[in-house]
Design a protein around this motif. Sequence first.
Motif, mmCIF file in Angstrom:
data_model
loop_
_atom_site.group_PDB
_atom_site.id
_atom_site.type_symbol
_atom_site.label_atom_id
_atom_site.label_comp_id
_atom_site.label_asym_id
_atom_site.label_seq_id
_atom_site.Cartn_x
_atom_site.Cartn_y
_atom_site.Cartn_z
ATOM 1 N N ALA A 116 0.842 -1.192 0.000
ATOM 2 C CA ALA A 116 0.000 0.000 0.000
ATOM 3 C C ALA A 116 0.881 1.248 0.000
ATOM 4 O O ALA A 116 2.071 1.186 0.343
ATOM 5 C CB ALA A 116 -0.906 -0.008 1.230
ATOM 6 N N PRO A 117 0.337 2.402 -0.395
ATOM 7 C CA PRO A 117 1.141 3.631 -0.381
ATOM 8 C C PRO A 117 1.770 3.920 0.980
ATOM 9 O O PRO A 117 2.920 4.387 1.055
ATOM 10 C CB PRO A 117 0.125 4.709 -0.788
ATOM 11 C CG PRO A 117 -0.891 3.975 -1.598
ATOM 12 C CD PRO A 117 -0.994 2.622 -0.982
ATOM 13 N N ARG A 118 1.058 3.644 2.036
ATOM 14 C CA ARG A 118 1.595 3.870 3.374
ATOM 15 C C ARG A 118 2.816 2.977 3.634
ATOM 16 O O ARG A 118 3.807 3.410 4.215
ATOM 17 C CB ARG A 118 0.499 3.598 4.405
ATOM 18 C CG ARG A 118 0.925 3.773 5.853
ATOM 19 C CD ARG A 118 -0.224 3.384 6.772
ATOM 20 N NE ARG A 118 0.146 3.476 8.181
ATOM 21 C CZ ARG A 118 0.064 4.568 8.924
ATOM 22 N NH1 ARG A 118 -0.380 5.692 8.383
ATOM 23 N NH2 ARG A 118 0.409 4.546 10.195
ATOM 24 N N ASP A 119 2.734 1.716 3.169
ATOM 25 C CA ASP A 119 3.856 0.799 3.338
ATOM 26 C C ASP A 119 5.035 1.212 2.465
ATOM 27 O O ASP A 119 6.194 1.121 2.888
ATOM 28 C CB ASP A 119 3.425 -0.626 2.991
ATOM 29 C CG ASP A 119 2.326 -1.137 3.904
ATOM 30 O OD1 ASP A 119 2.332 -0.774 5.091
ATOM 31 O OD2 ASP A 119 1.458 -1.891 3.426
ATOM 32 N N GLU A 121 5.871 4.158 1.608
ATOM 33 C CA GLU A 121 6.539 5.289 2.268
ATOM 34 C C GLU A 121 7.431 4.797 3.405
ATOM 35 O O GLU A 121 8.566 5.260 3.564
ATOM 36 C CB GLU A 121 5.501 6.268 2.811
ATOM 37 C CG GLU A 121 6.118 7.451 3.553
ATOM 38 C CD GLU A 121 5.071 8.319 4.229
ATOM 39 O OE1 GLU A 121 5.470 9.203 5.022
ATOM 40 O OE2 GLU A 121 3.871 8.102 3.990
ATOM 41 N N ALA A 122 6.931 3.840 4.194
ATOM 42 C CA ALA A 122 7.726 3.312 5.305
ATOM 43 C C ALA A 122 8.986 2.616 4.793
ATOM 44 O O ALA A 122 10.068 2.765 5.373
ATOM 45 C CB ALA A 122 6.884 2.341 6.129
ATOM 46 N N PHE A 123 8.876 1.876 3.709
ATOM 47 C CA PHE A 123 10.045 1.193 3.151
ATOM 48 C C PHE A 123 11.070 2.208 2.630
ATOM 49 O O PHE A 123 12.278 2.014 2.793
ATOM 50 C CB PHE A 123 9.625 0.248 2.028
ATOM 51 C CG PHE A 123 8.718 -0.871 2.481
ATOM 52 C CD1 PHE A 123 8.737 -1.322 3.797
ATOM 53 C CD2 PHE A 123 7.843 -1.480 1.587
ATOM 54 C CE1 PHE A 123 7.904 -2.357 4.219
ATOM 55 C CE2 PHE A 123 7.020 -2.511 1.997
ATOM 56 C CZ PHE A 123 7.044 -2.941 3.315
ATOM 57 N N GLU A 124 10.599 3.273 2.015
ATOM 58 C CA GLU A 124 11.526 4.277 1.493
ATOM 59 C C GLU A 124 12.233 5.013 2.619
ATOM 60 O O GLU A 124 13.439 5.265 2.550
ATOM 61 C CB GLU A 124 10.756 5.263 0.607
ATOM 62 C CG GLU A 124 11.607 6.400 0.059
ATOM 63 C CD GLU A 124 12.762 5.920 -0.808
ATOM 64 O OE1 GLU A 124 13.742 6.696 -0.957
ATOM 65 O OE2 GLU A 124 12.685 4.797 -1.339
ATOM 66 N N VAL A 125 11.507 5.336 3.676
ATOM 67 C CA VAL A 125 12.134 5.988 4.830
ATOM 68 C C VAL A 125 13.163 5.047 5.462
ATOM 69 O O VAL A 125 14.265 5.464 5.842
ATOM 70 C CB VAL A 125 11.061 6.408 5.855
ATOM 71 C CG1 VAL A 125 11.713 6.858 7.163
ATOM 72 C CG2 VAL A 125 10.187 7.519 5.289
ATOM 73 N N THR A 126 12.827 3.785 5.558
ATOM 74 C CA THR A 126 13.755 2.804 6.126
ATOM 75 C C THR A 126 14.997 2.673 5.255
ATOM 76 O O THR A 126 16.121 2.574 5.768
ATOM 77 C CB THR A 126 13.069 1.434 6.269
ATOM 78 O OG1 THR A 126 11.879 1.586 7.050
ATOM 79 C CG2 THR A 126 13.982 0.437 6.951
ATOM 80 N N ARG A 127 14.817 2.679 3.941
ATOM 81 C CA ARG A 127 15.960 2.583 3.036
ATOM 82 C C ARG A 127 16.909 3.754 3.225
ATOM 83 O O ARG A 127 18.138 3.584 3.316
ATOM 84 C CB ARG A 127 15.481 2.516 1.588
ATOM 85 C CG ARG A 127 16.600 2.326 0.569
ATOM 86 C CD ARG A 127 16.105 2.574 -0.848
ATOM 87 N NE ARG A 127 15.684 3.958 -1.025
ATOM 88 C CZ ARG A 127 16.515 4.981 -1.216
ATOM 89 N NH1 ARG A 127 17.837 4.775 -1.221
ATOM 90 N NH2 ARG A 127 16.048 6.190 -1.374
#
Length: 301
Positions: A116-119, A121-127
């Motif tokens: 999902a878009p929310r997920d 975003e979380a993956f990109e921030v984590t990266r």
Amino acid sequence: MGKRERLGRPLLDCVSVRFEDARPVRPFRWPPGGRYFPGWYWAATTRQHVGFESWLERDRLVLMDFDPAVVGVASQPFWLHWHDGTRERRHAPDFFLRRADGSAMVVDVRADDCIAPRDAEAFEVTRRACAEAGWGFERVGTPETVLLANVRWLSRYRHPRCRQHPVAARLMEISSQPGPLMAGADSVGDRLATLPVLFHLLWQQELSAEGMAVELLGPRTVVRLAGGGAGWRRRGGGFRRLPGSWSSPRRLLTRPVGGRGTSWRYCMVCRRMLPKGRCRGRSSTPGCTRWPNASGPRRPS
């Protein structure tokens, strides 16, 4: 036992923390009617249980355990906090890996069609956070079906008790010349005794099998001595039958008796191959006096 102390620290102050030894920052839950299947996997790499929240995470965890470059793994090792411009957000990565060269890798597991878009975003921030900390980051999805089936099969023989040293030494000697899997097992002795050791050596990657990613292990699979040897590193135990076709590894444990097929199983307690249902020491037999939890034994993962 009181609540665990939680400390919030800047990311760069945590670079030297051994997150591969950390406990999960949130509990694994089994809600009635839940969509996912959480559980615990006994990792041969660390001799510890590692949690997972879905079968997809479990499958990826088995592949990590099989990877000789991985020397440490922990699930949900920390919370990553950030502000998205509207509110505070946080994310707990699925796994933290430590590699043999000392480098670190953070892994999130999510199927490609379930992001999902929310997920995202979380993956990109984590990266970005991992790049700042000098860690690697990878978001992985569904693994290759055939490779996963083979590795899951071998994982049933990951425990050191599957290694019978005289048999292992003979199998290593025979496998110096590539040959069919079943022929090599038969040349060393009774296949019911030699196959568990052979599968354990394949899990250890002291032996290698051709085409692990393209076809299921079978009697004609070519097995050879692995280049350089993987050494004695992996630990753990467990056995579970894999579904499959005639070429599935489970067929290797079927032996004709009296003109009929009798299904055999390797008993992790008795350390012997015995006909299914005839072993009083099997871990799946309730009331077994040789099993620590006789009132309700747990099946190995």
